[in-house]
Design a protein around this motif. Structure first.
Motif, PDB file in Angstrom:
ATOM      1  N   SER A   5       0.857  -1.194   0.000  1.00 45.78           N
ATOM      2  CA  SER A   5       0.000   0.000   0.000  1.00 45.78           C
ATOM      3  C   SER A   5       0.886   1.235   0.000  1.00 45.78           C
ATOM      4  O   SER A   5       1.705   1.417   0.899  1.00 45.78           O
ATOM      5  N   LEU A   6       0.701   2.069  -1.011  1.00 45.77           N
ATOM      6  CA  LEU A   6       1.501   3.266  -1.187  1.00 45.77           C
ATOM      7  C   LEU A   6       0.618   4.477  -0.908  1.00 45.77           C
ATOM      8  O   LEU A   6      -0.372   4.702  -1.591  1.00 45.77           O
ATOM      9  N   GLU A   7       0.946   5.230   0.117  1.00 44.24           N
ATOM     10  CA  GLU A   7       0.209   6.441   0.482  1.00 44.24           C
ATOM     11  C   GLU A   7       1.124   7.629   0.242  1.00 44.24           C
ATOM     12  O   GLU A   7       2.313   7.563   0.565  1.00 44.24           O
ATOM     13  N   TYR A   8       0.565   8.703  -0.328  1.00 52.31           N
ATOM     14  CA  TYR A   8       1.412   9.868  -0.586  1.00 52.31           C
ATOM     15  C   TYR A   8       0.590  11.147  -0.574  1.00 52.31           C
ATOM     16  O   TYR A   8      -0.615  11.134  -0.795  1.00 52.31           O
ATOM     17  N   SER A   9       1.265  12.261  -0.306  1.00 51.01           N
ATOM     18  CA  SER A   9       0.605  13.562  -0.302  1.00 51.01           C
ATOM     19  C   SER A   9       0.403  13.999  -1.750  1.00 51.01           C
ATOM     20  O   SER A   9       1.306  13.881  -2.579  1.00 51.01           O
ATOM     21  N   ASP A  10      -0.769  14.506  -2.041  1.00 50.63           N
ATOM     22  CA  ASP A  10      -1.140  14.784  -3.429  1.00 50.63           C
ATOM     23  C   ASP A  10      -0.436  15.990  -4.045  1.00 50.63           C
ATOM     24  O   ASP A  10      -0.554  16.229  -5.236  1.00 50.63           O
ATOM     25  N   GLN A  11       0.327  16.732  -3.266  1.00 56.22           N
ATOM     26  CA  GLN A  11       1.033  17.879  -3.835  1.00 56.22           C
ATOM     27  C   GLN A  11       2.265  17.462  -4.632  1.00 56.22           C
ATOM     28  O   GLN A  11       2.907  18.296  -5.255  1.00 56.22           O
ATOM     29  N   LEU A  12       2.569  16.177  -4.665  1.00 55.88           N
ATOM     30  CA  LEU A  12       3.708  15.691  -5.445  1.00 55.88           C
ATOM     31  C   LEU A  12       3.270  15.486  -6.892  1.00 55.88           C
ATOM     32  O   LEU A  12       3.044  14.363  -7.346  1.00 55.88           O
ATOM     33  N   SER A  13       3.147  16.560  -7.615  1.00 54.78           N
ATOM     34  CA  SER A  13       2.585  16.510  -8.967  1.00 54.78           C
ATOM     35  C   SER A  13       3.417  15.666  -9.928  1.00 54.78           C
ATOM     36  O   SER A  13       2.875  15.105 -10.867  1.00 54.78           O
ATOM     37  N   LEU A  87      12.032   3.372  -4.252  1.00 57.74           N
ATOM     38  CA  LEU A  87      11.128   4.502  -4.097  1.00 57.74           C
ATOM     39  C   LEU A  87      11.859   5.824  -4.347  1.00 57.74           C
ATOM     40  O   LEU A  87      11.339   6.718  -5.007  1.00 57.74           O
ATOM     41  N   GLN A  88      13.077   5.935  -3.851  1.00 56.14           N
ATOM     42  CA  GLN A  88      13.869   7.154  -4.041  1.00 56.14           C
ATOM     43  C   GLN A  88      14.096   7.448  -5.521  1.00 56.14           C
ATOM     44  O   GLN A  88      14.195   8.602  -5.922  1.00 56.14           O
ATOM     45  N   GLN A  89      14.166   6.396  -6.322  1.00 55.50           N
ATOM     46  CA  GLN A  89      14.496   6.548  -7.735  1.00 55.50           C
ATOM     47  C   GLN A  89      13.267   6.659  -8.631  1.00 55.50           C
ATOM     48  O   GLN A  89      13.409   6.767  -9.841  1.00 55.50           O
ATOM     49  N   THR A  90      12.059   6.671  -8.061  1.00 52.89           N
ATOM     50  CA  THR A  90      10.846   6.667  -8.878  1.00 52.89           C
ATOM     51  C   THR A  90      10.428   8.031  -9.371  1.00 52.89           C
ATOM     52  O   THR A  90       9.520   8.136 -10.186  1.00 52.89           O
ATOM     53  N   CYS A  91      11.062   9.087  -8.901  1.00 50.91           N
ATOM     54  CA  CYS A  91      10.582  10.424  -9.227  1.00 50.91           C
ATOM     55  C   CYS A  91      11.734  11.420  -9.155  1.00 50.91           C
ATOM     56  O   CYS A  91      12.705  11.197  -8.424  1.00 50.91           O
ATOM     57  N   VAL A  92      11.610  12.482  -9.912  1.00 52.28           N
ATOM     58  CA  VAL A  92      12.479  13.636  -9.716  1.00 52.28           C
ATOM     59  C   VAL A  92      11.761  14.481  -8.663  1.00 52.28           C
ATOM     60  O   VAL A  92      10.723  15.080  -8.925  1.00 52.28           O
ATOM     61  N   TRP A  93      12.269  14.428  -7.470  1.00 53.13           N
ATOM     62  CA  TRP A  93      11.598  15.063  -6.338  1.00 53.13           C
ATOM     63  C   TRP A  93      11.727  16.576  -6.424  1.00 53.13           C
ATOM     64  O   TRP A  93      12.789  17.095  -6.750  1.00 53.13           O
ATOM     65  N   PRO A  94      10.658  17.303  -6.127  1.00 55.64           N
ATOM     66  CA  PRO A  94      10.677  18.766  -6.248  1.00 55.64           C
ATOM     67  C   PRO A  94      11.687  19.390  -5.283  1.00 55.64           C
ATOM     68  O   PRO A  94      11.726  19.038  -4.106  1.00 55.64           O
ATOM     69  N   PRO A  95      12.505  20.316  -5.767  1.00 54.75           N
ATOM     70  CA  PRO A  95      13.550  20.906  -4.920  1.00 54.75           C
ATOM     71  C   PRO A  95      13.017  21.807  -3.811  1.00 54.75           C
ATOM     72  O   PRO A  95      13.655  21.970  -2.784  1.00 54.75           O
ATOM     73  N   ALA A  96      11.846  22.369  -3.973  1.00 50.90           N
ATOM     74  CA  ALA A  96      11.313  23.315  -2.986  1.00 50.90           C
ATOM     75  C   ALA A  96      10.528  22.622  -1.879  1.00 50.90           C
ATOM     76  O   ALA A  96      10.019  23.280  -0.979  1.00 50.90           O
ATOM     77  N   ILE A  97      10.424  21.291  -1.944  1.00 56.15           N
ATOM     78  CA  ILE A  97       9.621  20.551  -0.969  1.00 56.15           C
ATOM     79  C   ILE A  97      10.490  19.489  -0.302  1.00 56.15           C
ATOM     80  O   ILE A  97      11.205  18.746  -0.973  1.00 56.15           O
TER      81      ILE A  97
END
Length: 120
Positions: A5-13, A87-97
């Motif tokens: 089960s993967l839960e995440y905050s929706d602001q990670l566009s 998980l760390q490699q699944t996204c280019v994480w936003p720099p401001a967050i």
């Protein structure tokens, strides 16, 4: 089993939950601990959440892996680390967050788990 089960905050566009699930399922399959058709995964985005006392500048991805009891602590630790790395490699994480990533392994008592597969 297992259930992921993967839960995440929706602001990670930029976060593609479907792609993340596929990557995580592949990690589980490659571990040799599970049969492919036994791996079930799902994702849910949360629009109502807090990190500390705020949401501004903060986000999270929380992965829960439910396993039947009986695996050693070493195997559970290895699965946790492999999933976190993927998980760390699944996204280019936003720099401001600031994004908190975590993996939780949950054991389900084998004696109380029931399953049936229906196919026509």
């Amino acid at each position: 089993m297992p259930h992921l089960s993967l839960e995440y905050s929706d602001q990670l566009s930029g976060f593609d939950a479907a792609a993340a699930l596929l990557t995580l399922n592949r990690v589980l399959l490659a571990s040799g601990e599970f049969e492919e058709l036994d791996i079930k995964s799902r994702a849910i985005a949360f629009s109502s959440y807090l990190i500390g006392t705020q949401t501004q500048g903060h986000a999270f991805v929380h992965l829960k892996l439910a396993l039947l009891s009986g695996r050693s602590a070493a195997i559970k630790h290895q699965l946790s680390e492999q999933l976190l790395q993927a998980l760390q490699q699944t996204c280019v994480w936003p720099p401001a967050i600031q994004v908190q990533l975590c993996v939780e392994i949950i054991e389900i008592e084998r004696a109380s788990y029931s399953k049936v597969t229906i196919s026509n």
